[in-house]
Design a protein around this motif. Sequence first.
Motif, PDB file in Angstrom:
ATOM      1  N   HIS A 157      -4.781  29.904  35.837  1.00 26.20           N
ATOM      2  CA  HIS A 157      -5.014  31.313  36.156  1.00 26.20           C
ATOM      3  C   HIS A 157      -4.040  32.157  35.340  1.00 26.20           C
ATOM      4  O   HIS A 157      -2.861  31.796  35.215  1.00 26.20           O
TER       5      HIS A 157
ATOM      6  N   GLU B 260      -6.080  37.670  38.232  1.00 24.19           N
ATOM      7  CA  GLU B 260      -6.044  36.200  38.237  1.00 24.19           C
ATOM      8  C   GLU B 260      -7.372  35.697  37.678  1.00 24.19           C
ATOM      9  O   GLU B 260      -8.326  35.463  38.413  1.00 24.19           O
TER      10      GLU B 260
ATOM     11  N   VAL C 188      -9.517  32.892  35.275  1.00 22.92           N
ATOM     12  CA  VAL C 188      -9.455  31.492  34.871  1.00 22.92           C
ATOM     13  C   VAL C 188      -9.451  31.395  33.345  1.00 22.92           C
ATOM     14  O   VAL C 188     -10.129  32.170  32.656  1.00 22.92           O
TER      15      VAL C 188
END
Length: 297
Positions: free
Chosen positions: A89, A239, A241
Amino acid sequence: MVVAASQRMLAGFLVLASAALVVSCGDDQSGPSITVGAGDSAESVVLAEIYAGALARTGIRTTVAAGLGGRADYLAALDADRVQVVGEHTGALLAHLDEHATARPPKKVADALSAALPEGLVVSDIADGADLRPRVVVDAEAAARDELQSVGDLTPRCGRLTVGVASAPGLLQRPAAVDRVTGCEFASTVPFSDPGALRKALLDGQIDAGLLTGPPELAPGATDGLTVLSDDDYAVRAENVLPLFRKGLLDQRQIKKLNYVAGELTTDELAAMIRRVRDEGAAPGDVARGWLDEHAL
């Protein structure tokens, strides 16, 4: 909420996966191989299988090494070249590398992360559609009464409020420093064991607001009767990926494949895959393969 049986099922898988590498089929079985590492969470294993599967479809052999532990453990494995790729993240990794970083919106966080990476490590595109940052929640009746729609509406009141914090189960490990709301210093903070306990405390009036450290999609029912406040200004750090890998490892075709994955992955889809592994005991490789096939990746 994750039941004990599901936890045992996932733990059993991780033990097996850490004992034997699961090979993804690339076209060149005699060439070099890339090992994608995963920590102990369901999300980490799902991401590893997605990246390994996507890279295998460029013709390179890939394996997945799961059950490596927490962030410090799998980053150490990456540094030592025992694995060459891991899923991460943006915000949590930035906080791990630079606890004083102030970036919050997705692009600024991604730029700050790239600058903070140790020599020899790089990232590709972030998954803009996979937003896994914490959500601020309040009782729906209180939200209507006090006209609370966004985190910004809550900010002037923070100094008088008690906030509860609960983790969405199955996500990557998070540094404590990242679970905060910028410009909002709560009077006190109360930890809860799971999102269901946080919801009950809010509905019972034991706390004034909640911080669910992950998307509600990972805890079905945990926001029933609650309002999830919008956060367009990113009071809570982004956050998203992304894959983290060793510099010089991948060619442009392989990096492009990871970028295609980033362009397709969404919060809803990732949460659904995590729940299948976490709650139903589905094989992460099968789940990832199904998603890659569905998106023609």
